[in-house]
Design an enzyme around this catalytic site. Structure first.
Site, PDB file in Angstrom:
ATOM      1  N   CYS A 101       0.870  -1.184   0.000  1.00 34.13           N
ATOM      2  CA  CYS A 101       0.000   0.000   0.000  1.00 34.13           C
ATOM      3  C   CYS A 101       0.902   1.228   0.000  1.00 34.13           C
ATOM      4  CB  CYS A 101      -0.875  -0.012   1.248  1.00 34.13           C
ATOM      5  SG  CYS A 101      -1.957   1.420   1.385  1.00 34.13           S
ATOM      6  N   HIS A 143      -9.140  -3.668  -2.076  1.00 35.08           N
ATOM      7  CA  HIS A 143      -8.155  -2.933  -1.272  1.00 35.08           C
ATOM      8  C   HIS A 143      -8.489  -1.429  -1.276  1.00 35.08           C
ATOM      9  CE1 HIS A 143      -3.808  -2.103  -0.009  1.00 35.08           C
ATOM     10  NE2 HIS A 143      -4.271  -0.906  -0.346  1.00 35.08           N
ATOM     11  N   GLU A 144      -8.726  -0.883  -2.479  1.00 36.95           N
ATOM     12  CA  GLU A 144      -8.993   0.558  -2.577  1.00 36.95           C
ATOM     13  C   GLU A 144     -10.343   0.915  -1.951  1.00 36.95           C
ATOM     14  OE1 GLU A 144      -6.473   2.203  -3.166  1.00 36.95           O
ATOM     15  OE2 GLU A 144      -5.349   0.545  -4.035  1.00 36.95           O
ATOM     16  N   HIS A 147     -10.186   1.477   1.672  1.00 40.14           N
ATOM     17  CA  HIS A 147      -9.694   2.794   2.088  1.00 40.14           C
ATOM     18  C   HIS A 147     -10.854   3.777   2.299  1.00 40.14           C
ATOM     19  CE1 HIS A 147      -5.358   2.465   2.042  1.00 40.14           C
ATOM     20  NE2 HIS A 147      -5.338   1.968   0.820  1.00 40.14           N
TER      21      HIS A 147
HETATM   22 NI    NI Z   1      -3.649   1.079  -0.046  1.00 39.72          NI
END
Ligand code: NI
Length: 178
Positions: A101, A143-144, A147
Site C-alpha cells: 500500500c 483494497h482501494e 480505504h
Molecule cells: Ni492502499
C-alpha cells in the site's frame, strides 16, 4: 496536473469513512482524478484512494493489465476511476495474496480477499460502471474500496504475523511452501 502528498499509516484520515461525491461531473472531481492518476504512476502504485491524498471522498483509481495485445506484444495498462463505488461478493471463496500500500511504503502483508466480486460506480465522465472482477483485479478494487471505509490491509491479514518489510518477506516468506 500535480503530484499530491500521500498520507501514511497513522494519519487519522486513513481511518475515517469517506463522503459520497454529490456532483459527479463537477470539474474539481476530474481534476482530482487526474492528480491522483499522476500521483499513483509517480509512486509506482497500482491503486490509490482519495483519502490517501488527504481527501475524504469516495473516489478510487486503479490499473490492471489488460489482456495481452498479441500484435504489439505489450500489455496495455489503463487507469480506471470509480466514483461512489459499491461492491458485492459473488462467492464465499477467498484467496490469500501479498499486498502493499502506498500509505505503508516498503512493507507487505498477506491479505485474505474474496476471489470474485461485482463492483459498481461512476467513471470520470459520470457514466455507470458495472463490472465483474477476479484475481488481481478483484483484489485491487477491494483494497482501494476498503480505504473509503477507513480500513487498512493490516486489519485483514490472513494471519497476524504475515506482515513485514518487503525484502524480508521476499527472502523468508514468498519462496516457502505455505
Ligand atoms: Ni492502499
Amino acid at each position: 496536473m500535480s503530484i499530491l502528498k500521500i498520507a501514511k499509516l497513522g494519519h487519522p484520515i486513513l481511518n475515517a469513512k469517506a463522503k459520497k461525491i454529490e456532483n459527479i461531473i463537477d470539474p474539481s472531481v476530474k481534476l482530482l482524478i487526474n492528480d491522483m492518476s499522476q500521483t499513483m504512476i509517480e509512486a509506482k502504485g497500482i491503486g490509490l484512494a482519495a483519502p490517501q491524498v488527504h481527501i475524504s471522498k469516495q473516489i478510487i483509481i486503479f490499473r490492471v493489465p489488460e489482456t495481452e495485445d498479441l500484435e504489439s506484444n505489450e500489455k496495455e495498462i489503463k487507469i480506471t476511476a470509480l466514483i461512489n463505488p459499491s461492491i458485492i461478493k459473488l462467492t464465499d471463496e477467498v484467496e490469500d495474496q501479498w499486498e502493499g500500500c502506498l500509505s505503508i511504503p516498503g512493507m507487505l502483508g498477506l491479505v485474505r480477499r474474496c476471489s470474485k466480486i461485482r463492483y459498481k460506480g461512476y467513471d470520470i465522465n459520470g457514466n455507470i460502471i458495472d463490472q465483474e472482477a477476479e484475481g488481481i483485479h478483484a483484489r485491487v478494487v477491494q483494497h482501494e474500496y476498503d480505504h473509503l471505509l477507513g480500513i487498512m490491509y493490516t486489519e485483514r491479514l490472513s494471519h497476524k504475523k504475515a506482515f513485514g518489510f518487503s525484502e524480508e518477506i521476499e527472502d523468508y516468506w514468498k519462496n516457502r511452501n505455505e
